[in-house]
Structure formats: structure tokens, C-alpha cells
Motif scaffolding. Structure first.
Motif, mmCIF file in Angstrom:
data_model
loop_
_atom_site.group_PDB
_atom_site.id
_atom_site.type_symbol
_atom_site.label_atom_id
_atom_site.label_comp_id
_atom_site.label_asym_id
_atom_site.label_seq_id
_atom_site.Cartn_x
_atom_site.Cartn_y
_atom_site.Cartn_z
ATOM 1 N N HIS A 295 0.717 -1.149 0.141
ATOM 2 C CA HIS A 295 0.122 0.045 0.161
ATOM 3 C C HIS A 295 0.814 1.085 0.028
ATOM 4 C CE1 HIS A 295 -2.621 3.035 2.066
ATOM 5 N NE2 HIS A 295 -3.520 2.602 0.952
ATOM 6 N N GLU A 296 2.267 0.949 0.774
ATOM 7 C CA GLU A 296 2.920 2.427 0.811
ATOM 8 C C GLU A 296 3.877 2.601 -0.213
ATOM 9 O OE1 GLU A 296 1.929 4.718 2.804
ATOM 10 O OE2 GLU A 296 0.677 3.752 4.017
ATOM 11 N N SER A 297 4.111 1.770 -1.137
ATOM 12 C CA SER A 297 5.134 1.850 -2.465
ATOM 13 C C SER A 297 4.753 2.971 -2.915
ATOM 14 C CB SER A 297 5.145 0.722 -3.096
ATOM 15 O OG SER A 297 5.586 0.909 -4.201
ATOM 16 N N GLY B 72 5.431 3.940 -5.979
ATOM 17 C CA GLY B 72 5.193 3.789 -7.303
ATOM 18 C C GLY B 72 6.165 4.140 -8.138
ATOM 19 N N PRO C 82 10.687 -1.779 -9.924
ATOM 20 C CA PRO C 82 10.580 -3.179 -9.267
ATOM 21 C C PRO C 82 9.828 -3.095 -8.063
ATOM 22 C CG PRO C 82 12.899 -2.505 -9.565
ATOM 23 C CD PRO C 82 12.137 -1.395 -10.301
ATOM 24 N N ARG D 194 7.328 -0.795 -7.341
ATOM 25 C CA ARG D 194 5.862 -0.509 -7.850
ATOM 26 C C ARG D 194 5.089 -1.898 -8.072
ATOM 27 N NH1 ARG D 194 5.770 0.942 -13.195
ATOM 28 N NH2 ARG D 194 7.209 2.744 -12.553
ATOM 29 N N TRP D 195 5.856 -2.750 -8.909
ATOM 30 C CA TRP D 195 4.984 -3.876 -9.373
ATOM 31 C C TRP D 195 5.482 -5.055 -8.362
ATOM 32 C CZ3 TRP D 195 4.935 -1.831 -14.755
ATOM 33 C CH2 TRP D 195 3.847 -0.680 -14.937
ATOM 34 N N GLY D 196 6.846 -5.350 -7.858
ATOM 35 C CA GLY D 196 7.266 -6.226 -7.267
ATOM 36 C C GLY D 196 6.355 -6.543 -5.698
ATOM 37 N N PRO E 30 3.378 -5.266 -4.578
ATOM 38 C CA PRO E 30 2.185 -5.943 -4.246
ATOM 39 C C PRO E 30 2.125 -7.431 -4.908
ATOM 40 C CG PRO E 30 2.057 -4.253 -5.813
ATOM 41 C CD PRO E 30 3.566 -4.418 -5.319
ATOM 42 N N TRP E 31 2.924 -7.958 -5.745
ATOM 43 C CA TRP E 31 3.187 -9.307 -6.334
ATOM 44 C C TRP E 31 3.372 -10.265 -4.825
ATOM 45 C CZ3 TRP E 31 7.063 -11.121 -10.626
ATOM 46 C CH2 TRP E 31 6.607 -12.376 -11.334
ATOM 47 N N ASP F 287 0.755 -10.571 -2.859
ATOM 48 C CA ASP F 287 -0.223 -11.671 -3.503
ATOM 49 C C ASP F 287 0.298 -12.996 -3.191
ATOM 50 O OD1 ASP F 287 -1.580 -9.526 -4.080
ATOM 51 O OD2 ASP F 287 -1.209 -9.473 -6.131
ATOM 52 N N ILE F 288 1.332 -13.129 -3.354
ATOM 53 C CA ILE F 288 1.868 -14.845 -3.176
ATOM 54 C C ILE F 288 1.789 -15.134 -1.710
ATOM 55 C CG2 ILE F 288 3.862 -16.053 -3.448
ATOM 56 C CD1 ILE F 288 4.995 -14.272 -5.355
#
Ligand SMILES: Cc1cc2nc3c(=O)[nH]c(=O)nc-3n(C[C@H](O)[C@H](O)[C@H](O)COP(=O)(O)O)c2cc1C
Ligand code: SF4
Ligand code: SF4
Ligand code: SF4
Ligand code: FES
Lengths: 494, 549
Positions: free
Chosen positions: A353-355, A357, A361, A363-365, A367-368, A371-372
Motif C-alpha cells: 500500500h505504501e510503495s 510507485g 521493481p 511498484r510492481w514487485g 504487491p506481487w 499476493d503470493i
């Protein structure tokens, strides 16, 4: 038998004195006398030297030597600014808040000393937006200090000018990162800058800027008031053997440890640096529950410690050697009832939530990774149907084939790999703009490696399973050997 | 000059060059998204990571730096003598080490996690940096199993669509609007993985400010992926089906360097081409979208002559004969020949040669688009003169002995006293004022050469179908004295012909001696006869143009 450890209250000494937030009461307790002493007895450079000699390290997170930081500030570029970092938002950290709410004049005195030492006339206090009470108290104190002639033009006839502006944050963790803070202060999106240039050279409005945490600044009056010798008695000084001859590595002073989690008396405790985890838990009223499962030593970004590591001393150097960090001094204790997968999920939700963005790496890493972990916690983690040779500590004591086989947990390999692709915790290299990246992968990788059985159980059983502490924890030797194989030879001695 | 060890090459680069550019100069690709040479460098995409090697005192050796560095912000400079590496290098950097390759693959994996992979329906496919880099540096499979973000498609302005799902948040578009256009319409909304490019909107989502500045189209060019798309070009063609020719925009006297992209059936789009002193990397939307008339169905395709007050199609031989008959009945004083600021130097040269040598008149005029508005941006200017070649036409029409080039009122005054006028227009959209119209109406025999029916062709007795910038070779001279080449892309429609060829044909019909075969030959004649143009052969001009001295 553990000897009874007393708090040593210095910054917090008068915290509970009624109305200490007012000028008059603060004055009764030596308020502003240290500043007056600084002006009367020392040249600015003397103060800077005292701070250097005191071994004071930044309390905000990075633990960087304050004196050294000041020495990087070019003397010939004016104006130069001081930015006080009061954005305290690291989960598990709440020590700055009490200073702001209860004893704001102490911070102002610290700021005055810093300004005098560095020839600074303008200070910005970037205060976390949620600290409404803190801001109210601070603003009142600033107003009072102006009225009493301790701020403003020609302070007490010394020719010194200092203005303080308090600026509320807008609710972003990343604005605690010094350059994110500066961008936000300038009215832009709170996104960290590329470094170098560091703020000491190009900070607020592209001018040299000293960024300092509230607690760091609050140490200054005591260093000036009681002297370097007095200060350096507190806390251990190690020898850094990486250089020849070894250089002293001071961990001096007290630290405002914020202890939360499964202890009987959570709260802020001011103690000398260098106590062990076990001692600290004792100070905080002892453990709530049967046994310690894990301890987060320095805010949620810090790699976790297992019950094997409770003898680790909670100071900058010892924790760095233990491949963790003292960070903000936010200590979270977990007992046997806590599920580490769940804890990691909680923390990863925060970071996703706090990245800010800004860079790919993170921004998208981030939340990934979240999710894992979410998938594993939901019982949908993947495990392969085939097995592979089990690697581990082989007979020769090094990492190698053990002759057994093991299950392949695809999602655990994936989790570790994705986290390390944001910032690699083994080589300490990151492809991100700021170290938020490592603040994400540190917990992710350390929780996984140190409590792998619990992650495996969650996948195997298809639900969260909290294992007994001994079963859940990977022994340190095994973990150490595992880590070693990721560190390339060329880095081994860096 | 800094001596740099770039992989295994030893290269010299100018001080201040960054690693991406230095590598590009030596044919090595350092993939990058956020870096654009015309914009500031936020180093946010992390795609350009390279591995510097530094001296590490404890080891007494040169070792790979612990952290990879972003090639876009790593600037190469001459090091002081005591800081040279290996005794001579100012910098050592590897763009192809295993660590760099791994980092690239990792970054590309992150870039694709939320990407819809909709290349088959994406306009950018074929010229997409995400596609190209993924092929060259990426992995062939995805490890991402989670749900993808699907931010909405947005209509940002008159010509720009945003397919948010494809955006890699490099912020080039934002920086362009801030730095070059200065109007700052674009920004980021939300945070982290929910970052979206957007224009200012009210709480209900209605736009407060559209992306409608006159440079907006450039954001489509600089978007490294298919996120920003031109409505004008959407779904028209795959980039690889189009041919390309280097040319110059004919929209105003700035003379932006462009690439014309075309197929046999027409021009498909114009893209800016870098020129350091003229347009840098940019062009304006008036120029960019101003090509449509080339493809128009209304283009003049056959010569026309007035029969019973009606313009009726005829063939070239007939049209030329009619003109010859009329011209033979008047004296040189009664003839005015008008060149065009829209036509090339070559067109105008042949025209003035025809007037001077064949018709033996020195009465010339200059016609063209009316002045429009000038626009100044922080890093770009659009000129008020909407003709590409006013400077060139003026000099060249007046280059022969005794020639007078009349403009504006003086010209119309002259026209109203003339019997025969030969007007090369090329500016069909130009409105005529009453006085101008009256002057042209008073002419006994009006010959108009143009590309589309216009107010002027309405008044003509003979209309000759000419060509646009896209259908001929030649040169334009811009307002700052740069002579630059345009190139033929498509064939002119029907029987339309290149303007100077028409004039030459007419000269031959009248017994004149003129025998140019191609535009370059005329340019040679110009170098000999027009002051200042001595070096302006097509070969010298090339793609970069030359500046008149
Ligand atoms: C992601 C991130 C968040 C941070 N948050 C804070 C914070 O809330 N408060 C703080 O004082 N320092 C924070 N820091 C550390 C600051 O960047 C900086 O090191 C510190 O303010 C310097 O002051 P010091 O030397 O007095 O510690 C954070 C750093 C990072 C990377
Ligand atoms: S690492 Fe994360 S928080 Fe830091 S700049 Fe990059 S995206 Fe922002
Ligand atoms: S942006 Fe590139 S990769 Fe994406 S759909 Fe378009 S062409 Fe394909
Ligand atoms: S829309 Fe294109 S140019 Fe703009 S940030 Fe996204 S990828 Fe970059
Ligand atoms: S091009 Fe260098 S970081 Fe984006």
C-alpha cells in the motif's frame, strides 16, 4: 537470573512533569540552558566536533553517524536548511510522538543547537499528518519560543536567526524517507530522489540540507550540556576490524526502544544501547505467553530474529552483524501463538500500500510479493508433485547435497526470488531508487528463510498452521549456510 | 574526451555523455524507458542498469561496483590523472555482464506482470520498446499468477487516447508536458501499483483540463509502449507495412524535420525527426495532422479549362495549347507570374527562369498561406508564417537580373492591371479578400496551378493539377536560413504533375529551352545562380540540411 535493569531516562526524563510542554516549566528543568551554554562557550565548529566525538548515530532508521553527515554539508553554499523528520510511520515505532506531544521544547532546543552548529537559519519540521495532537503541542511551543525570544531574529541578542516551520504530512509512509520528505515538503508528490546527490549537498530547494530524526536532535542538548565524556559512557563502543588498525565503532547514548507485541508492559523504554533482546523483554514486563517465537528488532522493515538469536545485543553494530538492523528501534515481540505467514502477510499489505510507485521493481514487485503470501495464507500455495535432491548442511559442514530428497514448494521459491529481485538481501544490492525496496525484501526473505516450516505447512495443509516454536524455526547454522551460497565470491569480502 | 572501457571496447566519448548514449554511439543497446534525450532524467524505470567497475583500495584491484548504476544518469567525464583506472581509463562500465543481464530480465518481468500482452491489437506493436526489449532481454515465460490491474482506457484530448493497462509509468509524457510544452496537463494519480496517468478531473471524473496543447501529439511519439495512442492513426496500419522517407514539415516556416510514413495509397502519418537546431525531437500538432489534404478525394487530377463558364476536364496537350494561344496575344508587360511560398526552391527557380527567359517578364509575385498565430513554448516555437518556404521563394524568384518580387498590396495592384496571370498556389485553403478577388477577376486569362479546388481555382480559366510536399523532391528554406530536403513518397493522383515539370512543359510549348530531368539538377543550377546557395546541392544538404551563410 537476569539482573534487574533500570531505565536510564535522559530524553524522557521530564516527560511526565506536568506542563513540561510550556516554556516556564521546561525552563525550570534546565530548558534552553544547554543552548545558551552552546552559544556562550563554544564555536559552531566545536559543537560539530562534539557531536562527531560523541558517536551519535541517527535514530531515524539508517543509523548513520550524525557528525559525519554534518561534515558533508558544504560550508560555502547558503542558505542551508535543517529538516526535522517527525514523520514517524514505521510500524512498531512511537517514540518521537511522545516528545512532540509532551516535551516539544526539547526538540526546539535540539534544533537550535544544530542550527547554531551548522549556521542554519531555517528549519522545517515535517510532522506526520496523523499526529494532530503532536502538531498542536509543537506549534504552541514554537509560538511560545518565538514570544520568549528563543526563535526568530537575533535570538537573545546573539545575532543568531532561526525560524521553524512545522509542516504536516499527508499520509504516506514514504515521506519519512529523507528525499521523499523533501519532495513532499516542496509541494510535490512524495517520491524519493535518486542519490547521489544526497540531501547534505542538494536537499530542500536544491540547497544543502541536514535531515535529522526527532530523537537524534533531542540528544544534542545532553551532549552539549553534559559533555562528550559523559555521553560516551553510555552504550558499547566496538572495534571495527575491517580497517587496519581497527577503528572505534561507537554505539553510544540511550535509545528510545518502542516495545510492543507480546510483552506485559508495552511502551517506550529509554535504555542504554547494547542490551540484549532477552533483557529488553524483561524490562518490558516480561513475555506474555509461554515462549518467544520471534522478535522484530527495528521496525517492520528489519529482518526478524528467532528464539535462537535472543542474545543479540540491540545496538546498531550487533544487529548489522546479525544481518538485521536497529532501524527505528521499534521492537515487536511475538509469542508461540503467532503465525509467521500471517505476520508477513500483514506487513506486506502495508508495504504494497505504501510503495510510492516511482520505480519499476518496487511498484510492481511489492504487491506481487503480497499476493503470493496472500495465496499461501489462503491455502492456495503451490507445491510441485515431484521432489528434488535435498540440499542442506552436508557432512563437511558446508552447503551441499544431503543425499535425501525434498518436496518442491514452487511458491516459496517464487516468493524468495521475487523479493530478491526487488532488492537482493544476500548481496545487499538493489535495483530501486530508495531503500524501501530492501525494507520489503528483508522481512519477506528473512521470515521465509527463518520460519520456512510454517510456510511449507500452510501450503501442505491448505490453511494457516501455527507450529510449535522449535518446529517452526530453522536453526541458524542451516540458515547461515543457505545464505552463503547466494553471495558471489567477489562480494564475500566487501 | 573521456577514455572509457565499454565492455571490451576502448572508446572515446565526449565529456558529459551518459552511458546509454555512449553505448548507442558504438552500436550497443542499453535498453531504457524513462530516459529521453530531450527530457530530464528521473531514472525511475531502472531498465538501463549497467555495471561500473571501480577501484577498491582494500583489495588493490578494480572490481565490479556493488550496486548496478542507471546508465541514463551515469555521466562519463575525464577523471583526474590520479583517479584513472588501469592507468588510463576514465571509466570502466559493462553493459553485458551476467549481473546486468539478470537485472534486465528481472525488470522486464516486473514490467509485464500487469501488462495485458495485447500486442495483436496494439497500435505500437512493431515499434514498441516493451515488445522489443522483451524479445531481446526478457524471459520467455511469466511467473505471475495473480490478478492483473485493469485501469481504465481514457480519452485525454483531441488526438490522444490512453490505454492505461499498457503504461509502464515512465513519466515521459508528464515530463514532456511540464518541460517542453510548459502546460503540465498530465500527472499521476493514485499510488504504487495503482499509479495512473491522467488529466485533471473533477470528483465526478469530468475533465477539467484536456490534453489539448499544440504539442500534445509528441507524447504519443515518446511513449515507449502502446499506452498513448494517436486517434488519427489508430488501427490504420501496422508500422512495418509503411515505407518511410525523411522530409520536412510544410506547416510553417520553422521547417521541422519529419519522417513521412506512407503506403502506395497515401500518407499515413508524420513523425518528428531529430534536428538539434530546429525542432529537437518535436513537432506541433498542426503540422503533424496537417497532411490529410494529400490523401483527399477532391485532389485535382486532370487539367481543367473554362468552357461556357464551366471548368471542364481536359488533357495536358490541350491545356498547354490553350495557354500558348493566350500568351501569344499579349506582351511581356501584361503578364504577371506568381510563385509560391508553399512550393520548393526548385519549383520557384524553374518558374522564374520561365518568366525571365521565355516570357521575358520581370514582374513576379509571391503567393502563399496567410499568416496565422505564433505559439511560444518553453522549448519550442511555432511560427506565424504558415509557409515552409517564404525565405527561399523570395530569394529565388528574385534571383535573375531585374526580377521584382511583389507581395501583398503591390502584387494585387499589379494583378489588377495585368492581362494574363500565371499563379502557382499550393495554398488551396487560403481565403481571398474582396480586393484580391476583384483583382483576379479583372484578369483576362488566369492560369492557376494548385492541388485542390479553391477560391483561386474558381476564378481560373485554366487549372493545372500540381503536387504536394509528399509527392515531390526538392528543398525548402526555413525562417532561420536552413535549406532542407523534402522527398517524394507517393505518386501524385491522376494526371497531376510536379510543379516545376508543369512549368518546364509550358516553357517547351512556348519554344523555351529548358531541360531538367530531376530536382537535384535544378538545385545545381541554383547553386550557380542564386547568391548564398553555392553549397546547396542535394547531396550536401542530405538529411541534416545546411545553413545559409
Ligand atoms: C522507507 C523509509 C521510511 C523512513 N521513515 C522514517 C521516519 O518515519 N522517520 C525518520 O526519522 N526516518 C525515517 N527514515 C530514515 C530517513 O530516510 C533518514 O535516514 C533519517 O530521517 C535521517 O535522520 P537521522 O540520521 O537522524 O536518523 C525512513 C527511511 C526509509 C527508507
Ligand atoms: S523503491 Fe519503492 S518507495 Fe522507493 S522510490 Fe522506488 S517505488 Fe518509491
Ligand atoms: S505496448 Fe507493446 S507489448 Fe504492449 S501490446 Fe502494445 S505492442 Fe504489445
Ligand atoms: S503513458 Fe506512456 S509515456 Fe506516459 S508514463 Fe505511461 S508509458 Fe510512459
Ligand atoms: S532509462 Fe535509466 S532508469 Fe529509466
Amino acid at each position: 537470573m537476569i539482573k534487574k535493569i533500570e531505565e536510564r531516562r535522559i530524553l524522557y526524563e521530564h516527560l511526565d512533569v506536568p506542563d513540561i510542554n510550556t516554556f516556564d516549566v521546561f525552563r525550570q528543568y534546565d530548558g534552553y540552558t544547554r543552548f545558551e551554554k552552546a552559544i556562550a562557550e563554544y564555536q559552531p565548529d566545536d559543537i560539530a566536533k562534539m557531536v562527531m566525538d560523541s558517536g551519535l548515530k541517527g535514530r531515524g532508521g539508517a543509523g548513520f553517524s550524525t557528525g559525519l553527515k554534518w561534515s558533508f554539508v558544504p560550508k560555502d553554499i547558503k542558505p542551508c536548511y535543517l529538516c526535522c523528520n517527525a514523520d514517524e510511520s514505521e510500524p512498531g515505532t512511537f517514540s518521537n510522538r511522545y516528545v512532540l506531544e509532551k516535551n516539544p521544547h526539547l526538540l526546539i532546543e535540539g534544533i537550535l543547537i544544530c542550527c547554531y552548529a551548522m549556521g542554519i537559519e531555517t528549519t522545517y519540521i515535517y510532522i506526520r499528518g496523523e499526529f494532530t495532537l503532536g502538531k498542536k503541542m509543537l506549534d504552541a511551543a514554537i509560538k511560545e519560543a518565538y514570544e520568549k525570544g528563543y526563535l526568530g531574529k537575533d535570538i537573545r541578542g546573539t545575532g543568531l536567526n532561526v525560524d521553524i516551520y512545522s509542516h504536516p504530512g499527508a499520509g504516506a509512509y514514504i515521506c519519512g524517507e529523507e528525499t521523499g520528505l523533501i519532495e513532499s515538503l516542496e509541494g510535490k508528490r512524495g517520491q524519493p530522489r535518486n542519490k547521489p546527490p544526497f540531501p547534505a549537498v542538494e536537499g530542500v530547494f536544491m540547497k544543502p540540507t541536514v535531515v535529522q530524526n526527532v530523537e537524534t536532535l533531542c540528544n544534542l542538548p545532553f551532549i552539549v550540556g553534559n559533555g562528550v565524556e559523559w555521553y560516551t559512557q553510555m552504550g558499547p563502543t566496538y572495534a571495527d576490524t575491517r580497517s587496519d588498525p581497527p577503528t572505534p565503532d561507537p554505539n553510544t547514548g540511550t535509545k528510545l526502544y518502542c516495545i510492543s507485541g507480546d510483552v506485559n508492559e508495552p511502551g517506550v523504554y529509554e535504555l542504554d544501547l547494547g542490551l540484549t533482546c532477552t533483557e529488553l523483554i524483561e524490562v518490558a514486563g516480561g513475555l506474555r505467553g509461554e515462549e518467544v517465537k520471534a522478535v522484530i528488532p527495528g521496525g517492520s522493515s528489519a529482518p526478524i530474529l528467532t528464539h535462537y538469536e535472543l542474545d543479540t545485543r540491540l545496538d546498531f553494530t550487533s544487529l548489522t552483524l546479525a544481518k538485521s538492523m536497529l532501524g527505528s528501534g521499534g521492537i515487536i515481540v511475538m509469542n508461540e501463538t503467532r503465525n509467521i505467514v500471517d505476520c508477513l502477510l500483514n506487513i506486506m499489505k502495508f508495504y504494497a500500500h505504501e510503495s510510492c510507485g516511482q520505480c519499476t521493481p518496487c511498484r510492481w514487485g511489492t504487491p506481487w510479493v503480497r499476493d503470493i503470501v496472500q495465496r499461501i495464507a489462503d491455502g492456495n500455495g503451490r507445491k510441485d508433485t515431484i521432489t528434488r535432491p535435498k540440499f542442506g548442511v552436508a557432512e563437511n559442514g558446508r552447503w551441499g547435497d544431503t543425499g535425501e530428497t525434498e518436496d518442491i514448494y514452487e511458491d516459496l521459491d517464487l516468493l524468495e526470488s521475487v523479493a530478491n529481485n526487488i532488492a537482493n538481501v544476500d548481496t545487499m544490492t538493489w535495483n530501486t531508487i530508495c531503500v524501501f525496496g530492501i525494507a520489503v525484501s528483508w522481512p519477506a526473505v528473512s521470515y521465509l528463510r527463518k520460519f520456512r516450516p510454517e510456510f511449507e505447512a500452510a501450503i501442505r495443509e491448505g490453511k494457516l498452521v501455527t507450529l510449535p516454536v522449535a518446529e517452526a524455526t530453522v536453526p541458524p547454522e542451516e540458515n547461515y549456510a543457505y545464505q552463503q551460497r547466494f553471495i558471489p565470491k567477489e562480494f564475500a569480502d566487501l | 574526451m573521456a577514455l572509457v572501457k565499454l565492455n571490451d571496447l576502448e572508446v572515446e566519448v565526449e565529456d558529459g555523455t551518459n552511458v546509454v548514449e555512449a553505448a548507442r554511439q558504438h552500436g550497443i543497446e542499453v535498453p531504457h524507458y524513462c530516459y529521453h534525450p530531450g527530457l530530464t532524467r528521473p531514472a525511475n524505470c531502472r531498465m538501463c542498469l549497467v555495471e561500473p567497475h571501480v577501484f577498491f583500495p582494500p583489495a588493490g584491484a578494480i572490481v565490479p561496483d556493488r550496486q548496478l548504476a542507471t546508465g541514463c544518469t551515469t555521466v562519463l567525464r575525464t577523471a583526474p590523472p590520479d583517479r584513472k583506472l588501469d592507468g588510463k581509463y576514465d571509466f570502466i562500465v559493462y553493459t553485458d555482464s551476467p549481473r546486468v543481464k539478470k537485472a534486465r530480465e528481472d525488470i522486464l518481468e516486473f514490467l509485464l506482470v500487469h501488462h495485458p500482452l495485447d500486442c495483436p491489437v496494439c497500435d505500437q506493436a512493431g515499434e514498441c520498446d516493451l515488445q522489443d526489449y522483451s524479445y531481446r532481454h526478457g524471459s520467455d515465460k511469466s511467473r505471475y499468477l495473480e490478478v492483473k490491474n485493469v485501469p481504465p482506457k481514457k480519452d485525454l484530448g483531441p488526438d490522444v487516447l490512453l490505454y492505461s493497462t499498457r503504461c509502464v509509468v515512465c513519466t515521459r509524457c508528464i515530463r514532456f508536458c511540464d518541460e517542453v510544452a510548459g502546460s503540465g496537463e498530465l500527472g499521476l494519480i493514485n499510488r504504487g501499483s495503482h499509479d495512473e496517468i491522467d488529466i485533471p478531473r473533477s470528483h465526478e471524473g469530468t475533465p477539467i483540463q484536456l490534453l489539448d496543447n499544440k504539442l500534445a501529439g509528441n507524447v504519443v511519439d515518446i511513449c515507449p509502449v502502446g499506452a498513448l495512442i494517436s486517434k488519427d492513426f489508430l488501427f490504420k496500419s501496422r508500422p512495418w507495412f509503411m515505407d518511410k522517407a525523411n522530409s520536412v514539415c510544410s506547416g510553417c516556416s520553422v521547417g521541422c524535420n519529419i519522417t513521412v510514413e506512407y503506403k502506395a495509397d497515401g500518407v499515413y502519418r508524420l513523425k518528428p525527426r531529430f534536428h538539434e537546431d530546429i525542432n529537437q525531437h518535436w513537432m506541433c500538432d498542426d503540422g503533424r495532422l496537417g497532411y490529410h489534404y494529400v490523401n483527399s478525394d477532391d485532389r485535382l487530377q486532370l487539367p481543367l479549362k473554362r468552357v461556357d463558364d464551366e471548368l471542364t476536364p481536359t488533357h495536358w496537350a490541350d491545356a498547354l495549347t490553350v495557354i500558348q494561344e493566350q500568351l501569344s496575344e499579349v506582351t511581356a508587360e501584361d503578364i504577371v507570374v506568381i510563385g509560391s511560398a508553399q512550393a520548393t526552391n526548385e519549383d520557384n527557380y524553374v518558374l522564374q527562369q520561365f518568366a525571365h527567359d521565355v516570357l521575358q517578364t520581370t514582374q513576379l509575385g509571391l503567393f502563399g498561406q496567410l499568416p496565422g498565430e505564433a505559439h511560444k513554448f518553453p522549448q519550442f516555437t511555432i511560427e506565424a508564417d504558415k509557409n515552409p518556404n517564404t525565405a527561399g521563394a523570395r530569394t529565388i524568384l528574385g534571383s535573375a537580373n531585374g526580377n521584382v518580387v511583389l507581395e501583398d498590396e503591390a502584387l494585387w495592384e499589379k494583378v489588377s492591371n495585368a492581362k494574363v496571370v500565371y499563379l502557382v498556389s499550393g495554398a488551396p485553403e487560403r481565403p481571398l479578400e474582396d480586393a484580391e478577388k476583384a483583382a483576379l477577376e479583372s484578369v483576362e486569362f488566369l492560369i492557376v496551378q494548385d492541388v485542390l479546388p479553391s477560391e483561386v481555382t474558381q476564378l481560373a480559366d485554366v487549372v493545372l493539377p500540381g503536387t504536394t510536399f509528399a509527392e515531390k523532391d526538392g528543398t525548402f528554406t526555413n525562417s532561420t536560413g536552413w535549406v532542407q530536403r523534402i522527398r517524394k513518397t507517393i505518386d501524385p493522383p491522376g494526371e497531376a504533375r510536379v510543379d516545376w515539370e508543369i512549368t518546364q512543359q509550358l516553357a517547351k510549348q512556348l519554344g523555351g529551352e529548358m531541360n531538367y530531368h530531376f530536382a537535384g539538377e535544378i538545385a545545381l543550377a541554383i547553386t550557380e545562380n542564386v547568391p548564398g546557395y553555392a553549397d546547396a546541392t542535394h547531396q550536401n544538404i542530405g538529411d541534416a540540411g545546411i545553413k545559409l551563410t
